[in-house]
Design an enzyme around this catalytic site. Sequence first.
Site, PDB file in Angstrom:
ATOM      1  N   ASP A  46      44.928  41.390  45.624  1.00  0.00           N
ATOM      2  CA  ASP A  46      45.179  42.824  45.533  1.00  0.00           C
ATOM      3  C   ASP A  46      45.890  43.063  44.212  1.00  0.00           C
ATOM      4  OD1 ASP A  46      45.984  45.417  45.729  1.00  0.00           O
ATOM      5  OD2 ASP A  46      47.155  45.166  47.557  1.00  0.00           O
ATOM      6  N   ARG A  48      47.357  45.432  43.034  1.00  0.00           N
ATOM      7  CA  ARG A  48      48.605  46.196  43.072  1.00  0.00           C
ATOM      8  C   ARG A  48      49.791  45.333  43.481  1.00  0.00           C
ATOM      9  NH1 ARG A  48      44.755  49.756  44.291  1.00  0.00           N
ATOM     10  NH2 ARG A  48      44.663  51.548  42.908  1.00  0.00           N
ATOM     11  N   HIS A 132      35.339  54.081  46.961  1.00  0.00           N
ATOM     12  CA  HIS A 132      35.500  53.692  45.555  1.00  0.00           C
ATOM     13  C   HIS A 132      34.240  52.999  45.024  1.00  0.00           C
ATOM     14  CE1 HIS A 132      40.204  53.709  45.929  1.00  0.00           C
ATOM     15  NE2 HIS A 132      39.682  54.920  45.889  1.00  0.00           N
TER      16      HIS A 132
END
Length: 260
Positions: A46, A48, A132
């Site tokens: 991930d 982030r 997305h």
Amino acid sequence: MSQGRSTAAPRTSSPGAERLAALIRESETVVALTGAGISVPSGIPDFRSPGTGLWQKVDPMEVAHIDAFRGDPVRFWSFYGERFATLRDRRPNRAHLALAELERRGELAAVITQNVDMLHRRAGTRELVEVHGSIEHAGCPACGQRFPLDQAQARRDDDVQGVPRCDCGEALKPGVVLFGELLPAQALARAEELAESADLLVCVGSSLEVYPVASLPFTTRAAGGRVALVTRSSTPVDHIAELKLDGDVVDELDAVLSAL
Ligand code: ZN
């Protein structure tokens, strides 16, 4: 988190998983909303979260931006090609498979995902909304022609500059939503519609901080539905959730499946 978790024996059950199973049973329309956390056990980092991998070396907001693609496709693809290669051989883990199984059993209406990695599709989910986009296709911004992932890969391998090119010569753009791009309107509308119709929205592995998924739990609540969370991170919707399971996503969904 090691990939080994996803092949471990299913945990028997837990009170939280049994409560979620009960909520699923008593709800007529159940929709799942997934984020990066569901693919971490498949070895997809991930970006982030702090950690290793290619996202640590670069700022994704800069290199995966539509302006970067338009301005310098060679540089864009020198980065993005690596991401393609990273994602190409990944396999769904038991959390993806659990959601596909719930759909087969008629317990789950659809999966809305922020992920572009095709793993829900590979796991067998049929009703899938990819807000997305997905790496499944790359498209030509000039003439609109679309190419499946393996063809885009092959064209990239054949190009001296490492750019997958359309027959018309234009650089192909991955079918994912880049930073600075509009979200696909149709997928967005479908996600809104599903969130509104859900008696229960089960959010899995998402910190629910990014639009549009950040707003979907509120849509469900406003329409009278309930929200359940299966994620380790704290989210902006913790206070409106019926329950939260904060263990490993694979273990938790296994436990829910066996409690049903
Ligand atoms: Zn073209």
